[in-house]
Design a protein around this motif. Structure first.
Motif, PDB file in Angstrom:
ATOM      1  N   GLY A  44     -93.320  44.841  -3.332  1.00 36.04           N
ATOM      2  CA  GLY A  44     -92.199  45.758  -3.544  1.00 36.04           C
ATOM      3  C   GLY A  44     -91.767  45.821  -4.988  1.00 36.04           C
ATOM      4  O   GLY A  44     -91.573  46.906  -5.548  1.00 36.04           O
ATOM      5  N   ALA A  47     -94.341  47.664  -7.228  1.00 32.71           N
ATOM      6  CA  ALA A  47     -94.298  49.121  -7.091  1.00 32.71           C
ATOM      7  C   ALA A  47     -93.131  49.714  -7.885  1.00 32.71           C
ATOM      8  O   ALA A  47     -93.287  50.717  -8.598  1.00 32.71           O
ATOM      9  CB  ALA A  47     -94.195  49.504  -5.620  1.00 32.71           C
ATOM     10  N   ILE A  48     -91.959  49.094  -7.776  1.00 30.77           N
ATOM     11  CA  ILE A  48     -90.784  49.596  -8.495  1.00 30.77           C
ATOM     12  C   ILE A  48     -90.976  49.475 -10.002  1.00 30.77           C
ATOM     13  O   ILE A  48     -90.704  50.417 -10.760  1.00 30.77           O
ATOM     14  CB  ILE A  48     -89.523  48.825  -8.043  1.00 30.77           C
ATOM     15  CG1 ILE A  48     -89.197  49.176  -6.587  1.00 30.77           C
ATOM     16  CG2 ILE A  48     -88.336  49.151  -8.949  1.00 30.77           C
ATOM     17  CD1 ILE A  48     -88.081  48.355  -5.997  1.00 30.77           C
ATOM     18  N   ASP A 173     -97.678  54.611  -7.011  1.00 27.59           N
ATOM     19  CA  ASP A 173     -96.601  53.621  -6.920  1.00 27.59           C
ATOM     20  C   ASP A 173     -95.359  54.177  -6.236  1.00 27.59           C
ATOM     21  O   ASP A 173     -94.659  53.450  -5.524  1.00 27.59           O
ATOM     22  CB  ASP A 173     -96.248  53.108  -8.321  1.00 27.59           C
ATOM     23  CG  ASP A 173     -97.324  52.197  -8.884  1.00 27.59           C
ATOM     24  OD1 ASP A 173     -97.869  51.385  -8.127  1.00 27.59           O
ATOM     25  OD2 ASP A 173     -97.639  52.313 -10.084  1.00 27.59           O
ATOM     26  N   ALA A 177     -94.026  52.467  -2.883  1.00 35.56           N
ATOM     27  CA  ALA A 177     -92.659  51.941  -2.958  1.00 35.56           C
ATOM     28  C   ALA A 177     -91.848  52.381  -1.740  1.00 35.56           C
ATOM     29  O   ALA A 177     -91.051  51.602  -1.200  1.00 35.56           O
ATOM     30  CB  ALA A 177     -91.980  52.417  -4.245  1.00 35.56           C
TER      31      ALA A 177
END
Length: 250
Positions: A44, A47-48, A173, A177
């Motif tokens: 997580g 991705a951010i 991404d 996300a």
């Protein structure tokens, strides 16, 4: 709090190296983040962080984007990153971590041994590169090396290469996300890191761009690959210890 300072410092290093190498920071950021967070949290937070990183690259390397390549490679990458991200719930976390470490290690060795080799400049290879890089990004958090290998074959200028890769990765991404958030991988604790990761992504990309003008990219890529290989070896050792230790203690 000291743990976060070290994490941010290493994240900045990963962003600088990822910018210079052209592979993106995930191949180094994922093993680093795994030292501080649970693996699904790592997915997580990666991705951010990469959404910010890609936006920074698109802005700072905005001389041009090859839209045809971005579309042909990016569309299958987005589809398969969603598939890979959905499958993360079907695999045990520790095995995923070990698989990710082995994958990164093997990729680093391959890239070191085949630095001068390229793939054919075909639409089929663009699509295959998008499928594989997207799926791996969704499942184990990193697909930048595959994307970099594929784009290298097309002889893009440095700025166009980085901006095009970043545009593809932005779609990848952003998609994963959303899936990771729905899967519960984005925790409240992570929200506190977002302002820092935003700043790190821009500063790291900016420093990387400055260094690109002064350092031989080919030489630096070799150093980067060695560092990635050593980092992944360390992660493999940690995961193997976690698997073996309970049986030894018993």
């Amino acid at each position: 709090m000291e743990r976060y300072y070290l994490f941010y410092a290493l994240a900045l290093m990963a962003e600088i190296i990822g910018t210079i190498s052209g592979f993106g920071s995930s191949i180094l950021f994922v093993p680093i983040a795994s030292l501080f967070f649970d693996f699904k949290v790592v997915l997580g937070i990666t991705a951010i962080f990469h959404v910010f990183s890609n936006l920074s690259k698109i802005y700072l390397f905005r001389k041009g984007i090859d839209k045809q390549i971005a579309f042909k490679m990016g569309l299958p990458a987005i589809v398969f990153v969603i598939i890979g991200a959905l499958l993360t719930n079907l695999f045990p976390q520790r095995e995923l971590e070990l698989m990710m470490g082995l994958l990164v290690f093997l990729l680093a060795i391959y890239l070191l041994l085949h630095q001068k080799s390229t793939i054919a400049q075909t639409n089929g290879n663009l699509i295959k590169g998008g499928v594989i890089s997207g799926f791996l990004a969704g499942l184990v958090g990193t697909g930048g090396a595959i994307r970099g290998l594929t784009l290298t074959a097309f002889g893009l200028e440095k700025d166009i290469f980085i901006a095009t890769s970043a545009l593809i990765d932005l779609g990848v991404d952003s998609s994963r996300a959303i899936v990771y958030t729905l899967n519960g991988y984005v925790h409240q604790e992570m929200l506190l890191t977002i302002p820092f990761l935003l700043a790190i992504s821009f500063v790291g990309t900016w420093i990387g761009k400055l260094l690109l003008n002064k350092i031989s990219q080919q030489l630096f890529k070799r150093l980067v690959l060695w560092l990635i290989m050593l980092t992944s070896l360390g992660q493999i050792a940690v995961q193997l210890y976690k698997l073996i230790a309970p049986h030894v203690n018993a």
